[in-house]
Design a protein around this motif. Structure first.
Motif, mmCIF file in Angstrom:
data_model
loop_
_atom_site.group_PDB
_atom_site.id
_atom_site.type_symbol
_atom_site.label_atom_id
_atom_site.label_comp_id
_atom_site.label_asym_id
_atom_site.label_seq_id
_atom_site.Cartn_x
_atom_site.Cartn_y
_atom_site.Cartn_z
ATOM 1 N N PRO A 196 65.264 48.943 24.095
ATOM 2 C CA PRO A 196 65.418 47.639 24.741
ATOM 3 C C PRO A 196 65.886 46.556 23.435
ATOM 4 O O PRO A 196 64.939 46.473 22.783
ATOM 5 C CB PRO A 196 64.621 47.280 25.821
ATOM 6 C CG PRO A 196 63.880 48.395 25.941
ATOM 7 C CD PRO A 196 63.959 49.423 24.828
ATOM 8 N N VAL A 197 66.652 45.684 23.833
ATOM 9 C CA VAL A 197 66.820 44.601 22.822
ATOM 10 C C VAL A 197 65.441 43.635 22.724
ATOM 11 O O VAL A 197 65.082 43.190 21.677
ATOM 12 C CB VAL A 197 67.859 43.813 23.165
ATOM 13 C CG1 VAL A 197 68.000 42.512 22.013
ATOM 14 C CG2 VAL A 197 69.110 44.573 22.693
ATOM 15 N N SER A 198 64.800 43.831 23.985
ATOM 16 C CA SER A 198 63.608 42.859 24.012
ATOM 17 C C SER A 198 62.588 43.470 22.846
ATOM 18 O O SER A 198 61.648 42.796 22.408
ATOM 19 C CB SER A 198 62.824 43.043 25.358
ATOM 20 O OG SER A 198 62.743 44.243 25.828
ATOM 21 N N TYR A 199 62.427 44.931 22.775
ATOM 22 C CA TYR A 199 61.444 45.456 21.720
ATOM 23 C C TYR A 199 62.174 45.445 20.409
ATOM 24 O O TYR A 199 61.304 45.024 19.746
ATOM 25 C CB TYR A 199 61.645 47.112 22.348
ATOM 26 C CG TYR A 199 61.056 47.794 21.208
ATOM 27 C CD1 TYR A 199 59.442 48.039 21.045
ATOM 28 C CD2 TYR A 199 61.714 48.649 19.933
ATOM 29 C CE1 TYR A 199 58.669 48.628 20.299
ATOM 30 C CE2 TYR A 199 60.784 49.094 18.953
ATOM 31 C CZ TYR A 199 59.339 49.265 19.168
ATOM 32 O OH TYR A 199 58.708 50.103 18.110
ATOM 33 N N ALA A 217 73.333 49.093 5.749
ATOM 34 C CA ALA A 217 72.920 49.332 6.982
ATOM 35 C C ALA A 217 73.972 48.229 7.719
ATOM 36 O O ALA A 217 74.768 47.414 7.326
ATOM 37 C CB ALA A 217 71.752 48.777 7.264
ATOM 38 N N SER A 218 74.130 48.617 8.926
ATOM 39 C CA SER A 218 75.123 48.008 9.689
ATOM 40 C C SER A 218 74.701 48.075 11.346
ATOM 41 O O SER A 218 73.975 48.630 11.562
ATOM 42 C CB SER A 218 76.623 48.571 9.692
ATOM 43 O OG SER A 218 76.722 49.873 9.919
ATOM 44 N N CYS A 219 75.516 47.573 12.298
ATOM 45 C CA CYS A 219 75.062 47.702 13.518
ATOM 46 C C CYS A 219 76.456 48.177 14.492
ATOM 47 O O CYS A 219 77.414 47.699 14.490
ATOM 48 C CB CYS A 219 75.196 46.151 14.321
ATOM 49 S SG CYS A 219 74.711 46.125 15.784
ATOM 50 N N LEU A 220 76.152 49.447 14.771
ATOM 51 C CA LEU A 220 77.369 50.275 15.178
ATOM 52 C C LEU A 220 76.811 50.890 16.724
ATOM 53 O O LEU A 220 77.925 51.065 17.282
ATOM 54 C CB LEU A 220 77.642 51.547 14.321
ATOM 55 C CG LEU A 220 77.990 51.198 12.947
ATOM 56 C CD1 LEU A 220 78.328 52.881 11.971
ATOM 57 C CD2 LEU A 220 79.469 50.448 12.819
ATOM 58 N N GLY A 258 72.826 43.564 16.937
ATOM 59 C CA GLY A 258 73.131 43.030 15.697
ATOM 60 C C GLY A 258 72.827 41.465 16.174
ATOM 61 O O GLY A 258 72.511 40.587 15.253
ATOM 62 N N GLU A 259 73.151 41.016 17.230
ATOM 63 C CA GLU A 259 73.078 39.788 17.667
ATOM 64 C C GLU A 259 71.397 39.218 17.610
ATOM 65 O O GLU A 259 71.099 38.139 17.261
ATOM 66 C CB GLU A 259 73.375 39.435 19.303
ATOM 67 C CG GLU A 259 74.705 39.409 19.223
ATOM 68 C CD GLU A 259 75.476 39.622 20.764
ATOM 69 O OE1 GLU A 259 74.838 39.592 21.538
ATOM 70 O OE2 GLU A 259 76.545 40.303 20.851
#
Lengths: 333, 333, 333, 333
Positions: free
Chosen positions: D155-158, D191-194, D200-201
């Motif tokens: 999860p993004v919270s993690y 690295a990137s956000c795919l 990424g946000e």
């Protein structure tokens, strides 16, 4: 659920660990004709050593696990049933088919679950194969091939009391065939002594192929050897109308080394304790499900009689050099 | 070395390419009862269409390759020998064992090489397996298992003239067993019709298991099916005292795709032309070695008689429900 | 379609066989600066040895295949185009990127197909991988990894005229990345000399890793070594949003041997001629399709310029210890 | 040896089971900021819930196992050392490299073992690979490639409290590289956000490749993705002067199904608890060996600082688009 253990040898020790791992169970007592073995296991698990009569007479004990020597199995199952216990017994029921059928008759009237330790049915690989097959993923079954080689032969002293390769070793593979394909119409055996001449001198074989012909034309073959120098070779291959499904060996690790000599990968795990470690735990859990939740017993006394009937037929086939018909009165159902 | 080809069908076309690829050979003529087939092949290779008599009478032709229908093989081998040609003939010699033995007697007196097209002996995978086994890498042979499934059944019209599964299909596997293990003492067959009921109506089977028992206790099993929906399944597995050696399938490609459904790899290559493409070229080269360099013929008429004797024994075993002893007078040696 | 061959060395010999195998082609002439090589190849195929001018001036010749040394490629492409021939040229166009761009400008105006010999695009395993990827079977591409190791280093004399590892060896892998993922935004190279100190003394490297960063975040890595003692290691691995697809190595055979030391399977086939044998034939067939049927050329001069631009960027990255941006003016499109 | 557990979450529960399985240990207390979690675990193992001060002050407790949240690790290690306990702490020491170095300085003076939970070092496959490599079976190491993909993103919270991919996820792979190859000279990150735009946000990446260049020319690459839809992909591949060694994935089972669609085998086991189940038990056993038998700690605080230094360098490399040199003052030794 309180459990007492008959037999503190190698396989009893494995079962004790399975019982301890299941949070629904409490291991409360152990008995063994070798007092030292019973005491060592009792000390390890902080439980009591008792004699068989004490265990059978203790109404607080819900279930017994029979892992003592084969010649005690039939009697102990009957006594356990008479004492109102649920019974888990290692295979085989007995080396004598007629005796096994007597046990079956008594078991048929028992009101508590009785289960046999056909551990391979609970191997996650084999049960995944069965699930795929039962789910129709390869269509109708046509040919089954079971390969089952031990890493090395047991001592001849063991061979002498084992009941012979068909009843001692191939019994598992007969059960696998019956589990996947049901009971065949004919049994044809070929066998010889290629591994250890002493096994032959003891009247047994160490290399064997058995063919099972089914009434509807399906065919199963079982190959056994007492020696595969590369490890414990345990495979199933099943051809169906829509495909083929295999359970391959479990290897020691996933490492592969490539050199000028080729690529070397690991051997199968060494023997049955390593190969079927998970199966033993799953098997015990299935027994507890049967006792506590009323689920069907996944390996019954009838299954044990069936496997024994196939072993007996194989012995006759080998002796007489002809195929043996399996008649209704020979089977466990 | 000038070569003429009898038979311009599917397998004749394959052999024509092999002849062309070998720089020591010149393909000079073709004949076929179907004139169009002969003409098409002749046009492709810029060679002449001739009739059989012209070919046999042409003293400039060194060798003939017989790839015509099975019922012509025996006669053509004999005529080729009489005409002083080296002879390469597709398997089988004949569907009739007695007729094959007559050919063998004549072949025994021929002074030019006569070779049978047991193509699988020349498959690089199978010959690597044999080399390792012969080199003692797995010790003494104990159990052999040959798996040989076609991707799908041929038309029933073919089945009717094929001589039956044992003589048409399993003949290759009998040869592989004889090649690796020699001739057995007993043959026991199980078979049924599970793939196509029309095959059964034509009096044949499509699913079969044969067990070969050797005098010294070794055991071989052969499994055949006319249908493996996943492709042409051609494997050998050999257990020895010091290990096990397998020849696995040749796959269409080396691509593996992993998704949530598991990892999918390619199927075996579709059928015998793809699977044994290299074997056909190596096989022809071995024949040319025999003709030009006097090397021993790696697949003889005696080998063909042996394979046919095993097929005949399997037919009798299946019919009579018992194992058949292979006596010295039944074999090709 | 009449074809003349420039270069009768190892790769020219392979191409001559491909031409001969394609029934649409006739190989009519060969030329080589080494007269003996030209004559040997001419004798084998019963064709004429001619000099370059004769070939270029012969209006009956439809296509030329350039397999001569790298320093002749650019000139010969230009002369072939000027003479109105279809041109097939081995990679690379030239070791100098600017020179390659000049060729590209001329090629852009040619009215006959010009194709570069990026043989790996035609490997059946790699093209099956690309087809699955293009067909969306693993979703959107994310990470690509190309492993490409030679079995052993070439002689240092070759290294000295090779243009260096990036232009000589990794050029293929740059092309594979461009073929699957397009042109990247950044190139970052790491490399060293670990295999043979003489390679380092000659100013080259023998061990290298290059990372390609794409504008949209995808990442490709290439690993090269001049030595993999176990054989010619040629693999592709591609991670996508819905799965992963790999092309694994092609092995010498399918035999596996299990002993107490584990299970040994065969090594990868030894080198590029064995590994890409089928690719060379398919590649040539694709060129003939372009010439005769107007199909698009599957490996263009622009592709060659692109691969060379990536090699040049890798050289700069290695020298300067930083990542290099690929700008529009550096590429072939 | 009496052990108290800090943290009753997912990983704490795993460690509790490992402690229970080791007959040399007694688990005596647990603490957690979430009272319910502590109580549930305490009830399961029939132990006491205590607060941290009680545990640290209890002189009968020999060792503490820190499996609480990352931000508590550094303090608890220091308090454990001050209280004279042996300390086992989950990775990482801290998200801040400077803070980790302070802990290292304190650890250097401790007289009881302090060990970090780099569980992968204890995976039987990885340790078999290391043993073969250390034993010289593939000669001198040249290129190392670590592939490590999670089955799906957390999860993004993690993600927000994780310290970022390099410190949270690739930290394991940095440690594997340091374990096999030592500390590199340069770190270069791409690295990137795919996978998930929200990652990424949150300022993090989910797809990354890092290259490690060693002073002697060896090169290591690490590939990470937060999503491999086919399961938990954990592989190591190591090229040496005399061969290549790989640790392949551990699969769910050994079943393979062949149909017209190809052969499907099982996926990798789902996630770290399944994949490294045995590693956790072996790891704990190694810690007990260090405490009771004085064996060296196989994963030290210095190792933790080293891995963190590489993660920090990767973060800088990614931010600045250049390679980062690892200087002596950045490392743990």
């Amino acid at each position: 659920m309180k459990v007492a253990l008959f037999g503190a040898g190698r396989i009893g020790t494995v079962h004790a660990a399975s019982i301890r791992l299941d949070p629904r169970c409490e291991l409360v007592a152990v008995t063994d004709v070798v007092a030292e073995a019973a005491e060592a296991l009792a000390a390890q698990h902080a439980i009591a050593v008792k004699n068989p009569e004490e265990i059978l007479g203790d109404r607080s004990i819900d279930a017994i696990l029979i892992a003592s020597s084969t010649n005690t199995h039939a009697d102990l199952i009957e006594k356990g049933v008479a004492a109102g216990k649920a019974v888990f017994c290692e295979k085989p029921i007995d080396l004598d088919l007629a005796r096994a059928r007597t046990v079956q008759a008594i078991a048929a009237k028992a009101d508590k679950p009785i289960m046999l330790g056909f551990n391979r049915r609970f191997d996650p690989n084999f049960s995944a194969l069965k699930a795929a097959f039962s789910g129709g993923e390869i269509g109708k079954g046509e040919m089954l091939a079971v390969t089952s080689y031990d890493p090395g032969p047991p001592p001849v002293s063991y061979i002498k009391v084992s009941g012979g390769l068909f009843r001692d070793m191939m019994i598992h593979d007969f059960d696998i065939c019956a589990w996947l394909f049901g009971m065949p119409k004919f049994v044809t055996a070929s066998a010889s002594c290629l591994v250890d001449p002493e096994i032959g001198e003891a009247g047994d074989v160490d290399t064997a192929v058995v063919t099972l012909d089914y009434a509807d034309g399906r065919i199963a073959t079982i190959r056994n050897s007492r020696r595969a120098i590369y490890g414990y070779d345990q495979r199933i291959e099943l051809l169906g109308s829509d495909g083929m499904i295999e359970a391959r060996n479990v290897l020691e690790n996933t490492v592969a080394k490539s050199t000028a000599a080729g690529t070397v990968s690991a051997k199968p795990v060494l023997f049955f304790l390593e190969r079927y470690m998970r199966a033993y735990a799953i098997e015990w859990s299935a027994f507890v499900d049967a006792v506590l939740d009323g689920k069907p017993v996944p390996a019954s006394v009838a299954d044990g009689v069936n496997a024994l009937a196939l072993a007996e037929a194989a012995n006759i086939s080998l002796k007489e050099g002809r195929r043996i018909e399996i008649t209704a009165d020979m089977t466990g159902r």
